[in-house]
Design an enzyme around this catalytic site. Structure first.
Site, mmCIF file in Angstrom:
data_model
loop_
_atom_site.group_PDB
_atom_site.id
_atom_site.type_symbol
_atom_site.label_atom_id
_atom_site.label_comp_id
_atom_site.label_asym_id
_atom_site.label_seq_id
_atom_site.Cartn_x
_atom_site.Cartn_y
_atom_site.Cartn_z
ATOM 1 N N HIS A 67 2.419 54.948 25.815
ATOM 2 C CA HIS A 67 3.713 55.613 25.733
ATOM 3 C C HIS A 67 4.069 56.238 27.074
ATOM 4 O O HIS A 67 3.238 56.304 27.983
ATOM 5 C CB HIS A 67 3.708 56.697 24.650
ATOM 6 N N MET A 76 9.500 54.653 12.382
ATOM 7 C CA MET A 76 10.592 54.171 11.552
ATOM 8 C C MET A 76 10.973 52.723 11.855
ATOM 9 O O MET A 76 11.839 52.157 11.195
ATOM 10 C CB MET A 76 11.836 55.056 11.761
ATOM 11 N N ALA A 119 7.397 59.161 7.919
ATOM 12 C CA ALA A 119 6.674 58.021 8.479
ATOM 13 C C ALA A 119 6.456 58.261 9.962
ATOM 14 O O ALA A 119 7.357 58.757 10.646
ATOM 15 C CB ALA A 119 7.450 56.728 8.265
ATOM 16 N N LYS A 135 5.162 62.052 26.442
ATOM 17 C CA LYS A 135 4.711 62.172 25.043
ATOM 18 C C LYS A 135 3.574 63.185 24.980
ATOM 19 O O LYS A 135 2.616 63.109 25.755
ATOM 20 C CB LYS A 135 4.268 60.817 24.491
ATOM 21 N N GLY A 156 17.787 68.139 16.413
ATOM 22 C CA GLY A 156 17.445 67.788 17.790
ATOM 23 C C GLY A 156 18.471 66.860 18.398
ATOM 24 O O GLY A 156 18.145 65.926 19.133
ATOM 25 N N ALA A 157 19.735 67.128 18.113
ATOM 26 C CA ALA A 157 20.820 66.192 18.416
ATOM 27 C C ALA A 157 20.988 65.903 19.900
ATOM 28 O O ALA A 157 21.458 64.825 20.276
ATOM 29 C CB ALA A 157 22.129 66.723 17.835
ATOM 30 N N GLY A 181 1.147 58.901 16.545
ATOM 31 C CA GLY A 181 1.129 58.862 15.084
ATOM 32 C C GLY A 181 1.068 57.442 14.554
ATOM 33 O O GLY A 181 0.424 57.167 13.537
ATOM 34 N N GLY A 226 10.676 61.616 11.286
ATOM 35 C CA GLY A 226 9.972 60.698 12.164
ATOM 36 C C GLY A 226 9.113 61.433 13.176
ATOM 37 O O GLY A 226 8.570 60.818 14.093
ATOM 38 N N THR A 227 8.961 62.735 13.020
ATOM 39 C CA THR A 227 8.150 63.548 13.928
ATOM 40 C C THR A 227 6.684 63.168 13.811
ATOM 41 O O THR A 227 6.177 62.941 12.711
ATOM 42 C CB THR A 227 8.321 65.041 13.584
#
Length: 267
Positions: free
Chosen positions: A155, A125, A122, A159, A8-9, A165, A98-99
């Site tokens: 958020h 992060m 997780a 999102k 996902g750069a 999460g 980190g998803t």
């Protein structure tokens, strides 16, 4: 040097990850990966992030060489993450995930993939958030049985999962400390005549607005006092820096499923 690939750069987190990898003294960017048909395929990853040209261009997963990286980092969406985890396991490359928003079945599948490679998974992060998780366990041990417990999170408007999460993880830590199961005691929002609050429940409130990066508060409210543990992210760099810290820790580690508490020595 540890060679790191970023899935996902071209996204907001992807660009922050590329910058964090590039600036870390022990890392170098090995691959920058995007989906088929993305308009920025072929773009230099360094230039994309406002850095100097680094000769690593955005490519699709089927166009990269597994020898180009030691560890990959993924902050994408659950469906893509599961494909990336399957790929990482097949080529025995470490993966930092980190998803958020993964289902229980998807989380279980990660455990299967972790039999073939090392994975850090997780929901957050951030080093600060993981310190908060440690503090929440302590607070729950001392205050939990006498307090009404609420988790409030906010958020940005884009999102797509709720609660976050991180909020769910905070609730899980508190529930497990108190010998409860979050699925059984969680209350997600309230409306109408809800009746007297059940003291064994853990409430969740979700806000989606503007460009809020991420705010989380867990409230322990009892007669005469309130204790709150809060984490507020002011930009995405802390998530990216934590993920790179996890990548460095994970490089060369034996197969298994780890989390940020392991990375930070808080387990």
């Amino acid at each position: 040097m540890i060679k790191v690939a970023v899935f996902g750069a071209a996204g907001r987190m992807g660009r922050n990850l590329i910058e964090a990898v590039t600036l870390h003294p022990q890392c170098e960017l090995g691959a920058a990966i995007e989906v088929n048909g993305h308009s920025l395929l072929g773009q230099d990853a360094g230039v994309l992030c406002g850095l100097s040209e680094n000769q690593v261009t955005l490519k699709t997963l089927d166009a990269i060489n597994p020898d180009d990286f030691d560890v990959a980092i993924d902050f994408t969406i659950p469906e893509a993450t599961m494909l990336h985890a399957k790929y990482a396991a097949s080529v025995e490359k470490a993966l930092v995930i980190g998803t958020t928003g993964l289902t229980d079945d998807q989380k279980s599948m990660l455990s299967t993939y972790a039999e073939s490679t090392s994975i850090v998974f997780a929901p957050n992060m951030s080093v600060g958030v993981n310190v908060c998780l440690k503090l929440l366990k302590l607070a729950a041990e001392i205050l939990g049985e006498e307090s009404d417990i609420e988790v409030i999170e906010a958020h940005h408007r884009n999102k797509i999962d709720a609660p976050s999460g991180t909020a769910l993880k905070m609730g899980e830590v508190v529930a497990e400390t108190l010998g409860r199961t979050l699925k059984d005691c969680a209350v997600y929002g309230r409306e109408g005549r809800t009746g007297v609050r059940d003291p064994k429940t853990i409430g969740f409130e979700t806000i989606r607005a503007g460009d809020i990066v991420g705010d989380h508060t867990v409230m322990f409210a009892s007669e005469g006092e309130i204790v709150e543990i809060t984490h507020r992210a002011t930009n995405r760099k802390n998530f990216a820096q934590g993920a790179v810290k996890a990548a460095v820790w994970l490089a060369g580690r034996e197969s298994g499923l780890y989390n940020m508490q392991d990375v930070l020595g808080l387990s």
